[in-house]
Design an enzyme around this catalytic site. Structure first.
Site, mmCIF file in Angstrom:
data_model
loop_
_atom_site.group_PDB
_atom_site.id
_atom_site.type_symbol
_atom_site.label_atom_id
_atom_site.label_comp_id
_atom_site.label_asym_id
_atom_site.label_seq_id
_atom_site.Cartn_x
_atom_site.Cartn_y
_atom_site.Cartn_z
ATOM 1 N N GLU A 156 0.205 -5.180 11.230
ATOM 2 C CA GLU A 156 1.014 -5.669 10.100
ATOM 3 C C GLU A 156 1.928 -4.468 9.561
ATOM 4 O O GLU A 156 1.411 -3.333 9.575
ATOM 5 C CB GLU A 156 -0.021 -6.190 8.958
ATOM 6 C CG GLU A 156 0.283 -6.621 7.929
ATOM 7 C CD GLU A 156 1.579 -7.576 8.288
ATOM 8 O OE1 GLU A 156 1.548 -8.728 8.885
ATOM 9 O OE2 GLU A 156 2.675 -7.395 7.649
ATOM 10 N N PHE A 157 2.983 -4.811 9.144
ATOM 11 C CA PHE A 157 3.822 -3.664 8.732
ATOM 12 C C PHE A 157 4.207 -3.789 7.090
ATOM 13 O O PHE A 157 4.988 -3.213 6.612
ATOM 14 C CB PHE A 157 5.334 -3.627 9.456
ATOM 15 C CG PHE A 157 4.821 -3.232 10.728
ATOM 16 C CD1 PHE A 157 4.970 -2.060 11.124
ATOM 17 C CD2 PHE A 157 4.660 -4.260 11.871
ATOM 18 C CE1 PHE A 157 4.758 -1.608 12.726
ATOM 19 C CE2 PHE A 157 4.566 -3.987 13.023
ATOM 20 C CZ PHE A 157 4.538 -2.734 13.624
ATOM 21 N N LEU A 158 3.544 -4.837 6.628
ATOM 22 C CA LEU A 158 3.902 -4.934 4.738
ATOM 23 C C LEU A 158 3.507 -3.539 4.371
ATOM 24 O O LEU A 158 2.667 -2.935 4.506
ATOM 25 C CB LEU A 158 2.908 -6.123 4.539
ATOM 26 C CG LEU A 158 1.477 -6.131 4.457
ATOM 27 C CD1 LEU A 158 1.045 -5.328 3.270
ATOM 28 C CD2 LEU A 158 1.112 -7.476 4.193
ATOM 29 N N ARG A 159 4.223 -3.688 3.151
ATOM 30 C CA ARG A 159 3.906 -2.415 2.218
ATOM 31 C C ARG A 159 3.250 -2.723 0.986
ATOM 32 O O ARG A 159 3.958 -3.946 0.498
ATOM 33 C CB ARG A 159 5.443 -1.746 2.033
ATOM 34 C CG ARG A 159 6.088 -0.938 3.405
ATOM 35 C CD ARG A 159 7.359 -0.692 3.036
ATOM 36 N NE ARG A 159 8.207 -2.088 2.719
ATOM 37 C CZ ARG A 159 9.327 -2.167 2.063
ATOM 38 N NH1 ARG A 159 10.139 -1.106 2.101
ATOM 39 N NH2 ARG A 159 10.013 -3.323 1.815
ATOM 40 N N GLU A 160 2.513 -2.174 0.313
ATOM 41 C CA GLU A 160 1.984 -2.533 -0.818
ATOM 42 C C GLU A 160 2.993 -2.554 -1.792
ATOM 43 O O GLU A 160 3.903 -1.387 -1.859
ATOM 44 C CB GLU A 160 0.590 -1.676 -1.271
ATOM 45 C CG GLU A 160 -0.396 -2.096 -0.242
ATOM 46 C CD GLU A 160 -1.834 -0.916 -0.389
ATOM 47 O OE1 GLU A 160 -1.796 -0.552 -1.415
ATOM 48 O OE2 GLU A 160 -2.522 -1.107 0.505
ATOM 49 N N LEU A 268 13.514 10.475 3.037
ATOM 50 C CA LEU A 268 14.390 11.910 3.172
ATOM 51 C C LEU A 268 14.633 12.535 1.699
ATOM 52 O O LEU A 268 15.606 12.689 1.420
ATOM 53 C CB LEU A 268 15.351 11.764 4.120
ATOM 54 C CG LEU A 268 15.077 11.649 5.686
ATOM 55 C CD1 LEU A 268 16.430 11.282 6.329
ATOM 56 C CD2 LEU A 268 14.614 12.898 6.380
ATOM 57 N N GLY A 275 0.689 9.239 0.584
ATOM 58 C CA GLY A 275 -0.661 8.910 0.436
ATOM 59 C C GLY A 275 -0.709 7.567 0.845
ATOM 60 O O GLY A 275 0.055 6.828 1.786
ATOM 61 N N CYS A 278 -2.343 3.997 4.515
ATOM 62 C CA CYS A 278 -2.118 3.965 5.814
ATOM 63 C C CYS A 278 -1.708 5.119 6.355
ATOM 64 O O CYS A 278 -2.187 5.613 7.370
ATOM 65 C CB CYS A 278 -1.043 2.839 5.963
ATOM 66 S SG CYS A 278 -1.646 1.014 5.855
HETATM 67 P P1 NAD Z 1 -9.049 -3.688 2.437
HETATM 68 O O1 NAD Z 1 -10.224 -2.592 2.222
HETATM 69 O O2 NAD Z 1 -8.148 -4.021 1.336
HETATM 70 O O3 NAD Z 1 -9.809 -4.987 2.871
HETATM 71 C C1 NAD Z 1 -10.511 -5.202 3.630
HETATM 72 C C2 NAD Z 1 -11.668 -6.499 3.450
HETATM 73 O O4 NAD Z 1 -12.239 -6.960 4.694
HETATM 74 C C3 NAD Z 1 -12.407 -6.050 2.177
HETATM 75 O O5 NAD Z 1 -12.221 -7.150 1.263
HETATM 76 C C4 NAD Z 1 -13.787 -6.333 2.964
HETATM 77 O O6 NAD Z 1 -14.884 -6.623 1.842
HETATM 78 C C5 NAD Z 1 -13.687 -7.158 4.028
HETATM 79 N N1 NAD Z 1 -14.587 -7.265 5.180
HETATM 80 C C6 NAD Z 1 -15.113 -6.119 5.675
HETATM 81 N N2 NAD Z 1 -15.883 -6.769 6.705
HETATM 82 C C7 NAD Z 1 -15.786 -7.842 6.780
HETATM 83 C C8 NAD Z 1 -16.311 -8.880 7.537
HETATM 84 N N3 NAD Z 1 -17.160 -8.606 8.572
HETATM 85 N N4 NAD Z 1 -16.258 -10.090 7.311
HETATM 86 C C9 NAD Z 1 -15.538 -10.724 6.288
HETATM 87 N N5 NAD Z 1 -14.810 -9.697 5.436
HETATM 88 C C10 NAD Z 1 -15.194 -8.405 5.484
HETATM 89 O O7 NAD Z 1 -8.185 -3.272 3.861
HETATM 90 P P2 NAD Z 1 -6.544 -3.372 3.709
HETATM 91 O O8 NAD Z 1 -5.846 -2.503 3.130
HETATM 92 O O9 NAD Z 1 -6.146 -4.930 3.857
HETATM 93 O O10 NAD Z 1 -6.527 -2.990 5.353
HETATM 94 C C11 NAD Z 1 -6.896 -3.872 6.627
HETATM 95 C C12 NAD Z 1 -6.301 -3.211 7.843
HETATM 96 O O11 NAD Z 1 -4.828 -3.366 7.630
HETATM 97 C C13 NAD Z 1 -6.489 -1.543 7.941
HETATM 98 O O12 NAD Z 1 -6.926 -1.403 9.321
HETATM 99 C C14 NAD Z 1 -5.369 -1.075 7.455
HETATM 100 O O13 NAD Z 1 -5.229 -0.039 8.191
HETATM 101 C C15 NAD Z 1 -4.379 -2.086 8.093
HETATM 102 N N6 NAD Z 1 -2.929 -2.078 7.280
HETATM 103 C C16 NAD Z 1 -2.937 -1.977 6.047
HETATM 104 C C17 NAD Z 1 -1.744 -2.173 5.087
HETATM 105 C C18 NAD Z 1 -1.788 -1.777 3.582
HETATM 106 O O14 NAD Z 1 -0.818 -1.488 3.205
HETATM 107 N N7 NAD Z 1 -3.082 -1.947 2.987
HETATM 108 C C19 NAD Z 1 -0.657 -2.304 5.653
HETATM 109 C C20 NAD Z 1 -0.799 -2.267 7.258
HETATM 110 C C21 NAD Z 1 -1.834 -2.405 7.868
#
Ligand code: NAD
Length: 464
Positions: A156-160, A268, A275, A278
């Site tokens: 996934e490439f979305l940005r918060e 740039l 921070g 990701c």
């Molecule tokens: P997050 O911590 O916000 O969410 C993870 C969720 O998974 C939590 O709510 C947790 O309770 C739940 N969880 C954990 N184990 C579980 C299980 N066994 N069953 C059901 N639920 C479970 O994480 P995130 O920021 O959404 O990131 C998730 C992944 O996506 C990571 O690998 C991250 O690197 C990647 N990612 C994140 C972003 C971002 O902007 N946050 C963008 C791209 C990729």
């Protein structure tokens, strides 16, 4: 398509609500009952623009729900996406949430006789999906399931901060596939999108994600290295330098005959460092992974080193401006790792706060539009409800997150309430804002206010 999503965090919930808005029927699963209840009430458990409205609309349309019942969500679906966290460890990433989820999905699929595809959306190091995840999945689903269960990596490439629009108008979809049929089923989730769809091996897909984030991190650290250099050159200004660099025709796109500044240019620019959940984690994981292969990564190493030193350099600017931090009251505006989110993970603002305290600041007060004071335990500062509460009687303000609303603040009133009207802009977020003359404004990447002194020239050659 019926979709189950395991993990209802930033990625899982945005993915779920957006896929539902495309017409799919989606069930999001989480282990946390409070998260599930919040979502089923039509709210988001974190701050993300547009997400609560989307959740409400999809709940009302009957295409979307959240549950803690993983097995029923999985058996009711054609595709299960794993979107749980992959936090950093000293040795790379902690894959245990992903493998545990895969094992539970495997249990659910053991007696499920229909075709199913399991998709890893979490960011995982190359080899994880067709290694540890596959092992966990089929150890629980049973060897016979291999014929009917496909496996894909769909990073996934979305940005918060712009997650909903990023998901709904993506620049690319990357699908790493165990087999063509599995990849095609995943691609059909996105059939209404017009962006390129990269169909490739699972390992390439995993690597595309890491390489993309590492490139962004590298650009930030490169810009910060130039900014630190400018901070040591009287008369220099990193913003002006970068404005000149950005005009390179190779960094400009032409759209309808007009020059367009690509968004990559925002990486740039000098600032306080990258921070979030990701970039720091992904660069660290890629370095660690390369080490296990005996491959040196001097560029990634330097990217991390520069980033680690940047918050301290911002605090140097504050320390010099106030003449020593001992006993000083410092206000920090912005705590989230970037504007548009309440996510504090690896936020450079938190590192600035830590450094201010470590170097003797008497009181540090912080304000962030999206971080409420009841999260005080997560920040080593007094969290305030308003910018004014943070700055009153402060010896300096540090802007640590580039929230656009900071540009609209009544800087005259804030300056009047401060003991000394010093503003150190760690993000150059107030660039172009007309501040009252009483404010001493210190930008990142400039020593413009110091007298022009002669610079050292190359040492002259010795006759020998
Ligand atoms: P997050 O911590 O916000 O969410 C993870 C969720 O998974 C939590 O709510 C947790 O309770 C739940 N969880 C954990 N184990 C579980 C299980 N066994 N069953 C059901 N639920 C479970 O994480 P995130 O920021 O959404 O990131 C998730 C992944 O996506 C990571 O690998 C991250 O690197 C990647 N990612 C994140 C972003 C971002 O902007 N946050 C963008 C791209 C990729």
């Amino acid at each position: 398509m019926n979709v189950a999503i395991i993990g209802t965090g930033y990625v899982g919930l945005v993915t779920g609500a957006c896929l539902a808005s495309l017409g799919h029927r989606v069930v999001c699963v989480d282990v946390r009952q409070d998260v599930v209840d919040t979502v089923n009430r039509g709210e988001a458990p974190f701050f993300e623009a547009g997400l609560p409205e989307l959740i409400k609309a999809q709940l009302a349309a009957g295409r979307f729900a959240a549950t803690t019942d993983l097995a029923s969500a999985v058996t009711g679906a054609d595709i299960t996406c794993i979107a749980v966290g992959t936090p950093s460890t000293a040795h790379g990433i902690d894959l245990s949430y992903v493998t545990s989820a895969a094992a539970l999905v495997g249990d659910a699929l053991r007696s499920h006789l229909r075709r199913h595809v399991v998709v890893v959306k979490s960011t995982v190091i190359p080899g994880s999906t067709d290694g540890a995840v596959r092992d966990a999945l089929f150890a629980h689903a049973g060897p016979a399931a291999a014929a009917r269960v496909g496996l894909c990596a769909n990073p996934e490439f979305l940005r918060e901060g712009s997650a909903v629009s990023d998901f709904l108008t993506p620049d690319r979809i990357v699908i790493g596939e165990s087999d063509e049929e599995a990849g095609s089923l995943v691609a059909s989730l996105y059939e209404s999108f017009t962006c390129p769809i990269v169909r490739t091996s699972i390992r390439n897909a995993e690597l595309i994600k890491y390489t993309s984030n590492s490139l962004l991190a590298l650009l930030v650290s490169f810009s910060n290295e130039i900014a630190s250099l400018c901070e040591a050159i009287p008369g220099a200004d990193a913003d002006t330098v970068m404005d000149g660099v950005h005009l390179d025709r190779r960094l400009t796109m032409v759209h309808d005959g007009l020059a367009v500044r690509p968004e990559i240019l925002s990486f740039l620019r000098g600032g306080s460092g990258f921070g979030g959940s990701c970039l720091p984690k992904d660069v660290t994981a890629l370095r660690a992974f390369a080490r296990t292969l005996g491959v040196a990564t001097p560029m990634l190493d330097a990217t991390v080193d520069v980033n680690n030193s940047r918050p301290g350099q911002i605090v140097d600017l504050v320390e010099r401006a106030v003449g020593g931090l001992n006993g000083r009251t410092i206000a920090v505006l912005g705590v989230a790792f970037k504007a548009g989110t309440d996510d504090l993970r690896e936020s450079a603002a938190l590192k600035v706060i830590e450094q201010l305290r470590a170097r003797g600041a008497g009181e540090v007060r912080a304000y962030d539009p999206a971080v409420s004071p009841n999260r005080a335990g997560q920040v080593e500062a007094i969290l305030t409800r308003t910018p004014m509460e943070a700055v009153v009687n402060a010896d300096a303000v540090v802007i640590a997150t580039a929230w656009p609303e900071f540009r609209e603040l009544d800087w005259g009133a804030l300056a009047q309430a401060m003991r000394a009207a010093i503003v150190v802009d760690g993000r150059n977020a107030l660039s172009g804002v007309s501040l009252p003359p009483v404010v001493r404004y210190i930008k990142v990447g400039t020593a413009a206010n110091t007298p022009l002194a002669a610079l050292p020239t190359s040492p002259s050659r010795s006759p020998n």
